[in-house]
Design a protein around this motif. Structure first.
Motif, PDB file in Angstrom:
ATOM      1  N   ASN A  29       0.819  -1.206   0.000  1.00 45.28           N
ATOM      2  CA  ASN A  29       0.000   0.000   0.000  1.00 45.28           C
ATOM      3  C   ASN A  29       0.858   1.264   0.000  1.00 45.28           C
ATOM      4  O   ASN A  29       0.321   2.370   0.003  1.00 45.28           O
ATOM      5  N   ALA A  30       2.169   1.092  -0.005  1.00 42.02           N
ATOM      6  CA  ALA A  30       3.080   2.231   0.000  1.00 42.02           C
ATOM      7  C   ALA A  30       2.908   3.048  -1.276  1.00 42.02           C
ATOM      8  O   ALA A  30       2.826   2.505  -2.372  1.00 42.02           O
ATOM      9  N   ARG A  31       2.854   4.362  -1.080  1.00 43.43           N
ATOM     10  CA  ARG A  31       2.777   5.282  -2.220  1.00 43.43           C
ATOM     11  C   ARG A  31       4.196   5.531  -2.726  1.00 43.43           C
ATOM     12  O   ARG A  31       5.109   5.745  -1.929  1.00 43.43           O
ATOM     13  N   LEU A  32       4.346   5.491  -4.027  1.00 45.20           N
ATOM     14  CA  LEU A  32       5.675   5.605  -4.619  1.00 45.20           C
ATOM     15  C   LEU A  32       6.338   6.930  -4.272  1.00 45.20           C
ATOM     16  O   LEU A  32       7.504   6.951  -3.870  1.00 45.20           O
ATOM     17  N   VAL A  66      -1.185   3.960 -10.901  1.00 42.82           N
ATOM     18  CA  VAL A  66       0.034   3.260 -10.489  1.00 42.82           C
ATOM     19  C   VAL A  66       0.797   4.056  -9.423  1.00 42.82           C
ATOM     20  O   VAL A  66       2.014   3.988  -9.345  1.00 42.82           O
ATOM     21  N   ALA A  67       0.069   4.759  -8.593  1.00 38.85           N
ATOM     22  CA  ALA A  67       0.690   5.606  -7.571  1.00 38.85           C
ATOM     23  C   ALA A  67       1.160   4.814  -6.355  1.00 38.85           C
ATOM     24  O   ALA A  67       1.933   5.322  -5.552  1.00 38.85           O
ATOM     25  N   THR A  68       0.687   3.562  -6.229  1.00 40.77           N
ATOM     26  CA  THR A  68       1.109   2.715  -5.116  1.00 40.77           C
ATOM     27  C   THR A  68       1.780   1.459  -5.677  1.00 40.77           C
ATOM     28  O   THR A  68       1.623   1.133  -6.857  1.00 40.77           O
ATOM     29  N   VAL A  69       2.486   0.756  -4.827  1.00 38.66           N
ATOM     30  CA  VAL A  69       3.113  -0.496  -5.245  1.00 38.66           C
ATOM     31  C   VAL A  69       2.027  -1.473  -5.715  1.00 38.66           C
ATOM     32  O   VAL A  69       2.139  -2.086  -6.780  1.00 38.66           O
ATOM     33  N   LYS A  70       0.955  -1.582  -4.936  1.00 40.77           N
ATOM     34  CA  LYS A  70      -0.134  -2.489  -5.280  1.00 40.77           C
ATOM     35  C   LYS A  70      -0.790  -2.102  -6.605  1.00 40.77           C
ATOM     36  O   LYS A  70      -1.096  -2.962  -7.437  1.00 40.77           O
ATOM     37  N   GLY A  71      -1.003  -0.820  -6.823  1.00 40.10           N
ATOM     38  CA  GLY A  71      -1.582  -0.345  -8.074  1.00 40.10           C
ATOM     39  C   GLY A  71      -0.692  -0.665  -9.258  1.00 40.10           C
ATOM     40  O   GLY A  71      -1.178  -1.059 -10.321  1.00 40.10           O
ATOM     41  N   LEU A  72       0.602  -0.518  -9.073  1.00 39.95           N
ATOM     42  CA  LEU A  72       1.557  -0.803 -10.136  1.00 39.95           C
ATOM     43  C   LEU A  72       1.590  -2.290 -10.455  1.00 39.95           C
ATOM     44  O   LEU A  72       1.582  -2.690 -11.623  1.00 39.95           O
ATOM     45  N   VAL A  73       1.577  -3.130  -9.427  1.00 36.83           N
ATOM     46  CA  VAL A  73       1.547  -4.581  -9.637  1.00 36.83           C
ATOM     47  C   VAL A  73       0.281  -4.971 -10.398  1.00 36.83           C
ATOM     48  O   VAL A  73       0.328  -5.727 -11.366  1.00 36.83           O
ATOM     49  N   GLY A  74      -0.854  -4.440  -9.968  1.00 36.57           N
ATOM     50  CA  GLY A  74      -2.116  -4.747 -10.632  1.00 36.57           C
ATOM     51  C   GLY A  74      -2.151  -4.285 -12.070  1.00 36.57           C
ATOM     52  O   GLY A  74      -2.669  -4.969 -12.956  1.00 36.57           O
TER      53      GLY A  74
END
Length: 80
Positions: A29-32, A66-74
């Motif tokens: 959930n970390a924001r880049l 893609v602002a978070t690690v999870k968003g980028l992975v997804g």
């Protein structure tokens, strides 16, 4: 691309762009920008590194997704 492959690609790219970030203990959930403290140039290099490794191109209009690690992975999983 499955979720594990996407996660592996994203974590490897983060390790290349920001070697001081401990990817072994990374909160998805970390924001880049805010939590990982990547500046705008680092974020662009991260997107570029992922594109080279996976072929997933992220247009500027999708940057909020893609602002978070999870968003980028997804995102990589969905488009890879």
């Amino acid at each position: 691309m499955n979720e594990q492959d996407a996660r592996t690609a994203v974590y490897a790219a983060i390790g290349q762009v920001a070697p001081d970030v401990d990817t072994d203990d990374l909160d998805e959930n970390a924001r880049l920008r805010q939590d990982l403290e990547l500046d705008s140039l680092d974020c662009l290099r991260l997107i570029e590194t992922i594109a080279q490794a996976t072929g997933v191109d992220t247009p500027a209009r999708d940057y909020p997704r893609v602002a978070t690690v999870k968003g980028l992975v997804g995102y990589v999983q969905a488009h890879g």
